[in-house]
Design an enzyme around this catalytic site. Structure first.
Site, PDB file in Angstrom:
ATOM      1  N   HIS A 285       0.741  -1.266   0.068  1.00  0.00           N
ATOM      2  CA  HIS A 285       0.098   0.188   0.054  1.00  0.00           C
ATOM      3  C   HIS A 285       1.050   1.285  -0.108  1.00  0.00           C
ATOM      4  CE1 HIS A 285      -3.119   2.907   1.043  1.00  0.00           C
ATOM      5  NE2 HIS A 285      -4.016   1.712   0.937  1.00  0.00           N
TER       6      HIS A 285
ATOM      7  N   ARG B 207      -6.642  10.780  -0.170  1.00  0.00           N
ATOM      8  CA  ARG B 207      -6.277  11.266  -1.733  1.00  0.00           C
ATOM      9  C   ARG B 207      -7.137  11.693  -2.701  1.00  0.00           C
ATOM     10  NH1 ARG B 207      -3.354   6.736  -3.489  1.00  0.00           N
ATOM     11  NH2 ARG B 207      -3.726   5.665  -1.265  1.00  0.00           N
TER      12      ARG B 207
END
Ligand SMILES: Cc1cc2nc3c(=O)[nH]c(=O)nc-3n(C[C@H](O)[C@H](O)[C@H](O)COP(=O)(O)OP(=O)(O)OC[C@H]3O[C@@H](n4cnc5c(N)ncnc54)[C@H](O)[C@@H]3O)c2cc1C
Ligand SMILES: *[C@@H]1O[C@H](CO)[C@@H](O)[C@H](O)[C@H]1NC(C)=O
Length: 513
Positions: free
Chosen positions: A277, A300
């Site tokens: 990740h 994000r």
């Protein structure tokens, strides 16, 4: 490997002297108290059998309790209510596409076709999964999670699921005390077999004593090996390039189930497929910690940007996980002074502003900022630049160039990194929040080879073991080379329940012996 098999045969002979064939009245031994283990245990009990649940930690939950995005399913009441168009075929092909078609298609078929019922099972246990999200890699919204309450804190989906399933198990234990045994703080140290049958496990009790826990069948639900940095590490053996990364997993994710079944001759699949990740938080209070907190993808999605210590963006923040991880690993250096540094790992700075924080959800953002203190607040861009020792002009240019693309309706507009979505504008004289993020091992796709009945495959005899099942992250094959977000929790429920049902049914025919 050969030595292990030899030892396993010796212990088989020992056990054979001690016991006769497994009896229907014996419990099913479930190892691991995550979502796969609890799903299995509940199904064993529902089938009228007894269960012994073994969990190495003080409490049940595992990595399942950390899950934050949700659980996939199609043809659910929630999808219908929200008028979401989906199909089993579409879900099936999304799963295979994500896994580069390296998936075990038989298992994927079972996974998608059992998904509707998996959500029902959780809802019957008291989990509200009425909200449905679109996650990366999916053609349509099908990731179910707990609706956010109008006021107060959001309810983390994995934690809620594990709380409700444990409550259901505890309620059954009150009704049928002789049928439910939970051994917490107790670690499996090996498997025990009788002739061809798996009949229990050896454990280390909290007292430090070793003991055999016997049963008519064993279900392994010990999770993955993302935290395995031991001397006989599965990461080093199968994916040595990943060993340098920290992990989002708890320290208990060290592959015990895989190792102990392998020692008995179990086959493994896809062990080299390890998911990294791109964004785990570096905790300023403990920058070197191996276990890190996940910085949710949605940060994000709602507008966070990422820069290196030169004050420049270096990637499309919304690119694929593997792309973004590689950009950080190759394009960013470890951070030394700023906010406690990055503990020696290549790292980036994640920047948020108030608009992005509101869009993400204030209570959830405040958890990262005020409770965990991963984000530090600066009054303006200049204050941040000073603290980070970044040239103020450079960071200003970075922000201005980014801002020029914000608000564009033209889908063909993109930046140097092919980013086409620019959620928020950054204003230089408004507050800015900064956190250090680094790539981390998130999930291990590989594991024990199972069939659609949840039975572990015996590589020595070229047939499934008798009385040995596996479910959840300890098993491999479902996800191929790469897991679709939200498919792991689903795998736990679907294959946990299948293993539970089949293990409960275990009946040894005298003529077989
Ligand atoms: C931060 C984070 C977020 C995630 N978000 C999502 C998401 O939104 N959706 C999704 O689908 N997936 C998500 N995942 C992945 C998913 O949570 C896990 O893959 C899944 O929960 C694994 O469940 P499990 O039951 O197989 O193992 P776990 O839940 O990890 O449980 C395994 C248990 O076995 C115990 N154990 C291990 N070894 C032994 C032993 N020798 N003896 C006794 N007990 C032992 C462990 O202590 C642990 O409690 C996320 C993972 C992480 C880390
Ligand atoms: C087992 O669980 C109980 C109840 O939650 C707890 O009090 C105890 O400390 C746990 N034991 C171990 C060894 O972790």
């Amino acid at each position: 490997m050969r030595i292990f098999v030899f030892l396993a045969l010796i212990s088989t002979a020992d056990a054979a002297r001690k016991r006769g064939p497994p009896q229907v009245s014996e419990p099913v031994v479930v190892v691991g108290g995550g979502l796969a283990g609890l799903s299995a245990a509940l199904e064993v009990l529902d089938s009228g059998s007894k269960v012994v649940l073994i969990e190495s930690q003080a409490n049940t939950g595992g990595n399942s309790a950390k899950a934050s995005s949700g659980i996939n399913a199609c043809a659910t009441a929630a999808q219908k209510k929200l008028k979401i168009r989906d199909s089993f075929d579409l879900f099936y092909s999304d799963t295979l596409n994500a896994g580069d078609r390296q998936n075990d298609v038989e298992l994927v078929d079972v996974l998608v076709h059992s998904s509707t019922d998996a959500i029902k099972f959780l809802e019957e246990s008291g989990v509200d999964l009425g909200d449905v999200n679109l996650c990366g890699g999916h053609s349509t919204p099908r990731t179910h999670w707990v609706p956010s309450p109008k006021e107060g804190k959001p309810i983390p989906v994995g934690f809620e699921i594990m709380k409700k399933l444990r409550a259901r198990l505890d309620a059954i234990q009150i009704d049928r005390p002789e049928d439910v045994t939970i051994l917490n703080g107790t670690s499996m140290t090996g498997l025990v077999s009788w002739n061809e049958y798996m009949t229990g496990v050896n454990v280390l009790l909290p007292s430090g004593k070793s003991q055999e826990v016997a049963g008519k069948a064993v279900i392994l639900a010990t999770g993955g090996f993302a935290s395995d940095k031991s001397d006989d590490s599965l990461l080093i053996e199968f994916a040595p390039e990943t060993i340098k990364f920290p992990t989002t997993n708890g320290a208990f994710a060290k592959g015990d189930g895989v190792k102990m079944a392998r020692a008995m001759g179990a086959a493994v699949v896809g062990m080299e497929n390890v998911q990294i990740h791109p964004t785990a938080f570096v905790d300023p209070a403990d920058p070197k910690a191996n276990t890190k907190f996940l910085a949710a993808e949605a940060l994000r999605g709602k507008g966070a940007i990422m820069i290196n210590m030169d004050g420049k963006r270096f990637a499309n923040e919304l690119g694929r996980r593997d792309y973004l991880s590689a950009r950080i690993t190759k394009g960013c250096k470890p951070i030394d002074e700023f906010q406690g540094g990055s503990g020696g790992h290549s790292a980036a700075i994640m920047l948020m502003n108030d608009e992005a924080a509101d869009s993400f959800g204030r209570p959830a953002f405040n958890f990262y900022h005020l409770v965990k203190k991963f984000f530090k607040k600066y009054d303006n861009l200049a204050a941040f630049a000073k603290a980070a020792n970044i040239d103020e002009k450079t960071i200003e240019t970075t922000i201005n160039e980014y801002n020029e693309l914000v608000g564009s309706d033209d889908k063909n507009v993109h930046d140097d990194f092919s980013k086409t979505v620019f959620p928020v504008n950054f204003v230089a004289d408004q507050p800015i929040y900064a956190a250090i993020v680094t790539p981390a091992i998130h999930y291990t796709m590989g594991g024990l080879k199972i069939d659609s009945q949840g039975r572990v495959f015996n590589d020595l005899r070229k047939e499934p073991f008798k009385g040995l099942f596996a479910a959840g992250e300890v098993a491999g094959g479902v996800h191929g080379s790469n897991r679709l977000a939200g498919n792991s929790l689903l795998e736990c429920v679907v294959f946990g329940r299948i293993a539970g049902k089949n293990a409960a049914r275990t009946k040894y025919d005298k003529t077989e012996l």
